[in-house]
Design an enzyme around this catalytic site. Sequence first.
Site, PDB file in Angstrom:
ATOM      1  N   ASP A   1      -8.466 -13.172  10.672  1.00 25.68           N
ATOM      2  CA  ASP A   1     -10.516 -12.734  10.295  1.00 25.68           C
ATOM      3  C   ASP A   1     -11.004 -14.427  10.134  1.00 25.68           C
ATOM      4  O   ASP A   1     -10.725 -15.777  10.050  1.00 25.68           O
ATOM      5  CB  ASP A   1     -11.630 -12.429   9.797  1.00 25.68           C
ATOM      6  CG  ASP A   1     -11.170 -12.127   8.625  1.00 25.68           C
ATOM      7  OD1 ASP A   1     -10.740 -13.111   7.352  1.00 25.68           O
ATOM      8  OD2 ASP A   1     -11.206 -11.140   7.643  1.00 25.68           O
TER       9      ASP A   1
ATOM     10  N   ASN B   1     -15.751  -1.647   1.089  1.00 24.70           N
ATOM     11  CA  ASN B   1     -15.669  -0.102   1.852  1.00 24.70           C
ATOM     12  C   ASN B   1     -14.318   0.386   2.830  1.00 24.70           C
ATOM     13  O   ASN B   1     -14.592   0.971   3.316  1.00 24.70           O
ATOM     14  CB  ASN B   1     -17.149  -0.235   2.582  1.00 24.70           C
ATOM     15  CG  ASN B   1     -16.965  -1.632   3.405  1.00 24.70           C
ATOM     16  OD1 ASN B   1     -15.649  -2.393   3.393  1.00 24.70           O
ATOM     17  ND2 ASN B   1     -17.093  -1.825   4.398  1.00 24.70           N
TER      18      ASN B   1
ATOM     19  N   HIS C   1     -12.689  -2.610   3.861  1.00 26.79           N
ATOM     20  CA  HIS C   1     -12.299  -2.734   5.285  1.00 26.79           C
ATOM     21  C   HIS C   1     -11.624  -3.458   5.077  1.00 26.79           C
ATOM     22  O   HIS C   1     -10.676  -3.742   4.184  1.00 26.79           O
ATOM     23  CB  HIS C   1     -13.725  -3.267   6.260  1.00 26.79           C
ATOM     24  CG  HIS C   1     -13.464  -4.776   4.947  1.00 26.79           C
ATOM     25  ND1 HIS C   1     -15.406  -5.432   4.530  1.00 26.79           N
ATOM     26  CD2 HIS C   1     -12.949  -5.804   4.555  1.00 26.79           C
ATOM     27  CE1 HIS C   1     -14.773  -6.318   4.124  1.00 26.79           C
ATOM     28  NE2 HIS C   1     -13.898  -6.880   3.626  1.00 26.79           N
TER      29      HIS C   1
ATOM     30  N   GLU D   1     -14.511  -2.646  10.588  1.00 33.86           N
ATOM     31  CA  GLU D   1     -15.230  -1.941   9.395  1.00 33.86           C
ATOM     32  C   GLU D   1     -15.645  -0.793   9.045  1.00 33.86           C
ATOM     33  O   GLU D   1     -14.467  -0.484  10.517  1.00 33.86           O
ATOM     34  CB  GLU D   1     -16.814  -2.953   9.245  1.00 33.86           C
ATOM     35  CG  GLU D   1     -17.027  -4.093   8.750  1.00 33.86           C
ATOM     36  CD  GLU D   1     -17.625  -4.394   7.404  1.00 33.86           C
ATOM     37  OE1 GLU D   1     -17.035  -3.815   6.533  1.00 33.86           O
ATOM     38  OE2 GLU D   1     -18.484  -5.114   6.806  1.00 33.86           O
TER      39      GLU D   1
END
Length: 500
Positions: free
Chosen positions: A69, A134, A136, A141
Amino acid sequence: MKNNIKLIVVKDYDEMSEVAFKFFKSEIECGATNFGMATGSTPIGLYKHICNDYKENKIYSQLNYYNLDEYHGLDKTHPQSYYTFMNEMLFSQINASNCYIPNGEIDISKSIEEYQKVLNSTTIDVQLLGVGVNAHIGFNEPGTPFDIQTNFVKLKNTTREANKRFFNNNIDEVPEYAITMGIKDIMKSKKVLVLANGESKSTAIYNMIYGEKNELVPASVLQDHPDVTVIVDFKAASKLPLKTMAIDVSSTRVKIGVFNSDLERVDYEVISHENEGIYEKMLEMVKPMLNNEIYKIGVSISGYTNNGIVSHPVNKMYSFDVKTKLENDIKRNVEVINRANASAYGEYYINHHSASSLYYISLATGIGGGYVANGNLILGTRGLVGEISNMIIDTHEFNHEFFADGSIEMHYNTYKLTKNEKLFIKQMGTVVANIANTIDPEVIVFDLKNPDLEDSLIEKIEGYANELLYDVHSCKINIVKSNLVDESLIGAAMYAMKGS
Ligand code: F6R
């Protein structure tokens, strides 16, 4: 835990990086050339190992690298762009030229299209992943569809909050958008290597492996990938229901037990032995009982033990560094503890956990002991607590050796005590009175391991000790007889699980 997920629990970040590097290197040796790369703090240690190895091993410059990313809206040259990160941490140091990172500078749809083309033209052999708090993966996400490819994402506040440490601790400086490889692309890689360290990742790691597969937990998609290796430190593993193996070595038997996190025994084997080849026999037994969920091994052995090393082993069968040897042989963390110390811990846990403190004394071939206070096994600076066998009862004979002449053990192993019981009662009673006068445990447990010894021996020792006690004691000592059989096995499991 599904069989496609291989879990490796290590002690800390450094070990995680080292084990990840070994994995990476062995994949290269097996022919892997296309690597999916990640940024963030997690893989930095791994990248350091690679850069170091590059000095000797130039293969790294010929491999192909595909990053997960990139932030959108940062110049490539921005210090926090993933382009800069990868160049500084790895690519420039290993002279890699086949490196692909989504372009965060250009028009979004063009960038997505370009990167998807790159991914479509290759098959990633090993995809490295960090995990967000979280859960991801990449910048996919929670809520991202599992079948999505390269895409443009609005970063969640939890992610921007976690990453602000790279942006002067100011969340406003963290970009709001990013371009990421999609979950579908990640799932197409032949192997996935997930790294995580630290308590903050423990829920994500639990949900990834044991939670329900769910788009709200992006990493849970990996439950469907055929080949995933997860390397996590203890803190990131702290919510996983892992198992502990305990190995209890006595002079006649080896017992092996596997315990779940509630200390319930789920597997058990015993072999009798004569000392010859005992380590090898034990290994033969241990190996088929091991599985991915067993991440720690506790070993209890007779003999003076300090920092996991047994010296003065009673029967010489373990006169080497058992911890290091076993760790090398079975690739798990091993903790070694003196057998009587382990028994004290097990005894406390099973029968006396409401007591504030307990002193355990065993009369077996030799004499051993252990002390537990407020739920903790007390070992002392040099691991000597509980070695009551060393108590000097005759200074004339004392020769400064471990198990010295003049110590209670040399006067009275159980063979000798049956010959001179009266004197033994007096001298053991003195030892017990001294323990009561100095350590003052709530409970003293006696374990008569030798079947020739009668229970009345305890009463006699107790009676003599009580005669000697100082008047300050408002009540007399009460010695309790132990009736357990596996206390040292349980104690070894406890020591491996939670330390002393
Ligand atoms: C980075 C990436 C992210 C990170 C994750 C963990 O390329 O894709 O998914 O792996 O945010 O970040 P760290 O390692 O900084 O805790």
